[in-house]
Design a protein around this motif. Structure first.
Motif, short mmCIF file in Angstrom:
data_model
loop_
_atom_site.label_atom_id
_atom_site.label_comp_id
_atom_site.label_asym_id
_atom_site.label_seq_id
_atom_site.Cartn_x
_atom_site.Cartn_y
_atom_site.Cartn_z
N HIS A 239 0.44 -1.09 0.46
CA HIS A 239 0.35 0.23 -0.41
C HIS A 239 1.14 0.96 0.19
O HIS A 239 0.48 1.96 -0.60
CB HIS A 239 -1.02 0.33 1.31
CG HIS A 239 -1.87 0.97 1.52
ND1 HIS A 239 -3.27 1.06 0.98
CD2 HIS A 239 -1.72 2.67 2.31
CE1 HIS A 239 -3.31 2.53 1.15
NE2 HIS A 239 -2.48 2.75 1.71
N ASP A 243 1.29 4.44 -3.07
CA ASP A 243 0.62 5.19 -1.62
C ASP A 243 1.92 6.62 -1.83
O ASP A 243 1.50 7.57 -2.37
CB ASP A 243 0.21 5.00 -1.09
CG ASP A 243 -0.44 5.97 0.12
OD1 ASP A 243 -1.41 6.59 -0.45
OD2 ASP A 243 -0.09 6.99 1.33
N ARG A 263 -2.79 -2.97 -6.97
CA ARG A 263 -3.32 -1.42 -6.46
C ARG A 263 -4.09 -1.54 -5.43
O ARG A 263 -4.50 -0.92 -4.50
CB ARG A 263 -2.99 -0.35 -7.49
CG ARG A 263 -3.29 0.70 -6.94
CD ARG A 263 -3.73 1.78 -8.19
NE ARG A 263 -2.59 1.81 -8.97
CZ ARG A 263 -1.40 2.42 -9.21
NH1 ARG A 263 -0.97 3.71 -8.79
NH2 ARG A 263 -0.90 2.58 -10.21
N SER A 267 -5.55 -1.42 -1.70
CA SER A 267 -5.98 -0.18 -0.61
C SER A 267 -6.74 -0.24 0.40
O SER A 267 -6.57 0.05 1.32
CB SER A 267 -7.38 0.13 -1.93
OG SER A 267 -8.53 -0.02 -2.10
#
Ligand SMILES: Nc1nc2c(c(=O)[nH]1)N[C@H]1C(S)=C(S)[C@@H](COP(=O)(O)OP(=O)(O)OC[C@H]3O[C@@H](n4cnc5c(=O)[nH]c(N)nc54)[C@H](O)[C@@H]3O)O[C@H]1N2
Ligand SMILES: Nc1nc2c(c(=O)[nH]1)N[C@H]1C(S)=C(S)[C@@H](COP(=O)(O)OP(=O)(O)OC[C@H]3O[C@@H](n4cnc5c(=O)[nH]c(N)nc54)[C@H](O)[C@@H]3O)O[C@H]1N2
Ligand code: SF4
Ligand SMILES: [Mo]
Length: 747
Positions: A239, A243, A263, A267
């Motif tokens: 993550h 991010d 991805r 999340s």
């Protein structure tokens, strides 16, 4: 073999006990082993060895190691000659021959077969003779999640990316304790030395383990997640990479697809959200993700603490995903694919393309568990024997396996095996499993057979090849293990074939499997022609010579300097084939020649993890396993020199938990899971984190009939008596061995 005079000989051989493949230098006088030390000239281990390797002489002399077959008469084992033993096998299995037999027979192959040419190469003739598709092994209490991930990502189960430990700048070990285990799924003799070398050249070692192990103590950084939470922790690392825009696939980018799937799946795993589940500070997660991305080279590696857990497949998958997202797959110092001299499923067939993973072909009868790579989960074995109905197993062959001790729910496994109509074991000992057998066929000692690591070199951190001839002869009337396999096959199917005939058939089968492949050096050559060129070798030597000569460095594809068994025989310290090289994309065997990093099967399992995140964790203690340098799974407890010292089968528990429960160090406590209760001595230590306790597996040697005179003196407590047999890592059907809910009470 060298001869320094005075009746003394020095022989070298690769230690066959664990995955580290250390070279040993063995001093003999006559038939007696005087001394064993590390072979300083070994091209891979450079003199490293552990106390187990030093015990091979003692093991060879162990009076409890059966030298002759035994058969059970009126409930007692009686020594017999081989002809009588195989006649008894033929008689026992006569009712179980095709067409009705295969439905109610099964085989189990245990760990030592992976370290052994005899059973490792020849167990195929046994399963073929039995003709049953009910095949079990210790993989489903071990590394099956990793194999599944390998197959889903790269095409075949054995295509494993290993940490390039000798060149990396940062290594992250998740749920692995190589200071005790000497490593697994990453063959590297002297793991401790190699880890120290990372630090000495300015690199970093990070350990992720709830327990302060010896490996963790040596690390630069130790993160202590809660037991069973790694999948979520690893997802948080993924993550953060997305991010903070740290994803950089590097040179393998053209071959990777599925980035968006990963991805999206990641999340829900913001480190602030997972912290209450993992117990790891979100700042630490972010720091580690940044380190992984910043390091010049890095590799993440996981072992038993990641595979034999509730979310073993997801954790195993994310380890590869992290290596890929940080550009470390297939680059020096990252996570790389070995190129083994004897070849493997990723050196054969069409480079880059293959069939990938298909839907399961069949299922277990009772629980409907799927076959994976032709194998059924050992957690289902007892119920397949015990539950009445059509297809209930009635006869089994167990080769170098101790499922009563190594598999979940020992009592039930024991009950199941004792209820069979016929059980044949190939094993040197009368132990908790083999005591239920009708016939036990003992292999010769580890020094009386040849050795080549066909399996472990497929995941070695350096490409090497090393062959060891037997250093002690068979005693009169002993059979080598491969000969036992051939005669067993013949007795099982009642064909009366000789050892030579079965051996020829196996060699021919191995050649035939490869003749269809236009890229193979055996393509277009007749079986007879290939067999002739391997003359006069027979047995395992012929098979190894075949694999080497037709392998990636072999003389059949390299006109000059190609490898063969003869070359290895001239190099008793091994042949070094160099550091790992990039192998993408040719190493792949996937349908589209790409790595799908978001395979459906794993993405579908993410929901189960998300639900676990939101569930409140109960206050129950979680039981996990541990290994000790002087032990090896369920055996080696009969070797006096390895059994000296303190009681090792203790329940380790954190002082805070011990206090709350009123448990003192050294006190015997009652330890219960939902399947059993045992009594065990507590060892209070802050190596354990609050909320977890640990007990080694492999102990239990005091049942009626067990003939292990040294081990019986300190039988220990088997943790698998407590392991439930109905908890699995869902995608891989691997038993959950780590993280069992238990209750501890003083008594
Ligand atoms: N709770 C818990 N359970 C575990 C584990 C854990 O971490 N925790 N670890 C799991 C793992 S990773 C594994 S691999 C399994 C291992 O479990 P198993 O597959 O059962 O293997 P071992 O205990 O190594 O040995 C099995 C048998 O092989 C015999 N043997 C030894 N050498 C030879 C030989 O040369 N030839 C023959 N024919 N027999 C031989 C031994 O006498 C023994 O009876 O245990 C698993 N069980
Ligand atoms: N001396 C010795 N060597 C062996 C063996 C042996 O029995 N004895 N067995 C051989 C075999 S068959 C194998 S497969 C290998 C295994 O090799 P390793 O996997 O390196 O050995 P383990 O000691 O089982 O290490 C597992 C680690 O996972 C940690 N752990 C437990 N639960 C969790 C968790 O939820 N998360 C995390 N992050 N960590 C967790 C444990 O504390 C432990 O330190 O060893 C091999 N080598
Ligand atoms: S580390 Fe493994 S291979 Fe090396 S000596 Fe010890 S048991 Fe043998
Ligand atoms: Mo294992």
């Amino acid at each position: 073999m060298t001869d320094p005079g005075g009746g003394v000989r020095i022989a070298t051989r690769t230690c066959p006990l664990c995955e580290a493949t250390c070279g040993l230098s063995i001093q003999l006088r006559g038939q007696h082993v005087e001394r064993i030390s590390g072979d300083t000239q070994d091209v891979f281990s450079h003199g490293y060895m552990c106390p187990k390797g030093a015990s091979l002489g003692e093991l060879h002399d162990d009076p409890d190691w059966l030298r002759k077959p035994v058969i059970k008469i009126d409930g007692r084992f009686v020594e017999v000659d081989w002809d009588t033993a195989f006649a008894r096998v033929a008689e026992l299995f006569a009712p179980f021959r095709a067409p009705q037999g295969p439905a109610v027979t099964a085989t189990f192959i245990g760990n030592p077969a992976a370290h052994n040419l005899g059973s490792g190469q020849y167990h195929r003739v046994v399963t073929k003779a039995l003709a049953s598709r009910h095949f079990y092994s210790s993989a489903t209490v071990d590394h099956r999640p990793k194999e599944l991930v390998n197959a889903l990502l790269y095409g075949v189960p054995r295509t494993l990316a290993v940490p390039d430990i000798d060149r990396t700048d940062l290594i992250v070990l998740v749920g692995a304790n190589p200071y005790e285990s000497n490593g697994s799924l990453a063959t590297a003799p002297g793991w401790p030395r190699r880890l120290r070398a990372v630090q000495e050249r300015g690199g970093q070692v990070v350990v992720i383990d709830p327990v302060r192990t010896r490996t963790a103590e040596s690390a630069d950084w130790h993160l202590r997640p809660r037991v069973g939470s790694d999948a979520a922790l690893l997802f948080s690392l993924v993550h953060v990479l997305f991010d903070e825009d740290l994803v950089d696939l590097g040179a393998v980018a053209p071959y990777i697809r599925g980035l968006d799937g990963v991805r999206a799946a990641a999340s829900s795993f913001d480190p602030t959200h997972t912290a209450s589940f993992t117990g790891v500070d979100p700042a630490e997660v972010r720091a580690l993700a940044r380190q992984l991305s910043d390091a010049r080279t890095a590799c993440v590696y996981g072992r038993m603490g990641t595979t034999a857990t509730e979310f073993g497949s997801i954790a195993s998958w994310l380890i590869d995903v992290l290596n890929i997202l940080t550009g470390n797959l297939d680059r020096a110092g990252g996570s790389m694919f070995p190129l083994p001299a004897a070849g493997s499923s990723n050196t054969r067939g069409t480079p880059r393309f293959g069939r990938g993973v298909g839907p399961p072909g069949f299922h277990t009868r009772v629980r409907r568990a799927p076959e994976i790579f032709g194998e059924l989960p050992v957690g289902c074995l007892a119920e397949e024997i015990l539950e009445p109905g059509d297809g209930q197993y009635r006869a089994m062959v167990i080769i170098s396996g101790n499922p009563v001790v190594s598999g979940p729910r020992s009592e039930r496994m024991s009950e199941a095996l004792s209820s069979l109509d016929a059980l044949v074991a190939v094993d040197p000992y009368i132990n908790d499993t083999t005591r239920h057998a009708d016939v036990i066929l003992p292999p010769p000692s580890l020094l009386q057979r040849s050795h080549y690591d066909t399996l472990f070199y497929t995941w070695a951190v350096r490409n090497v090849a090393n062959y060891s001839p037997p250093i002690l002869p068979l005693r009169p009337g002993q059979l080598d293990e491969w000969e036992i396999m051939c005669r067993l096959a013949s007795a099982l199917d009642g064909s009366g074939r000789t050892i030579e005939e079965v051996d020829d058939e196996l060699a021919a089968m191995m050649i035939r499997e490869r003749q269809q492949d236009a890229n193979d050096p055996l393509y277009g050559r007749g079986v007879e022609d290939v067999l002739r060129s391997l003359e006069p070798r027979r047995g395992p030597e012929r098979l190894v010579d075949l694999m080497l000569r037709s392998g990636p460095y072999g003389e059949w594809s390299h006109e000059q300097g190609g490898l063969s068994l003869a070359v290895l025989e001239q190099n008793p310290h091994g042949v070094d084939l160099g550091p790992l090289q990039s192998r993408m994309p040719d190493v792949l065997r996937t349908p589209d020649g790409m790595v799908d990093i978001a395979p459906r099967m794993l993405i579908d399992d993410v929901d189960r993890l998300v639900q676990a995140l939101d569930r409140r964790r109960g206050s129950a203690l979680r039981l996990i396993g541990r290994r000790h340098l002087r032990s090896n799974n369920s055996w080696l407890h009969n070797v006096p020199s390895l059994m000296s010292g303190k009681n090792r089968a203790t329940l380790r528990i954190n002082p805070q938990d011990a206090d709350a429960l009123g448990v003192d160090d050294g006190q015997t406590v009652k330890l219960s899971s939902n399947v059993a209760t045992v009594h065990v001595v507590a060892e209070v230590t802050d190596r354990m984190p609050p909320g977890a306790c640990s007990l080694p597996h492999g102990w239990l040697h005091d049942a009626n009939g067990v003939e292990l005179s040294v081990a019986r003196l300190r039988p220990g407590v088997n943790t698998n008596r407590l392991t439930p047999d109905d908890r699995f890592d869902v995608p891989s059907w691997t038993s959950v061995l780590n993280g069992i809910e238990v209750v501890v009470e003083p008594c």
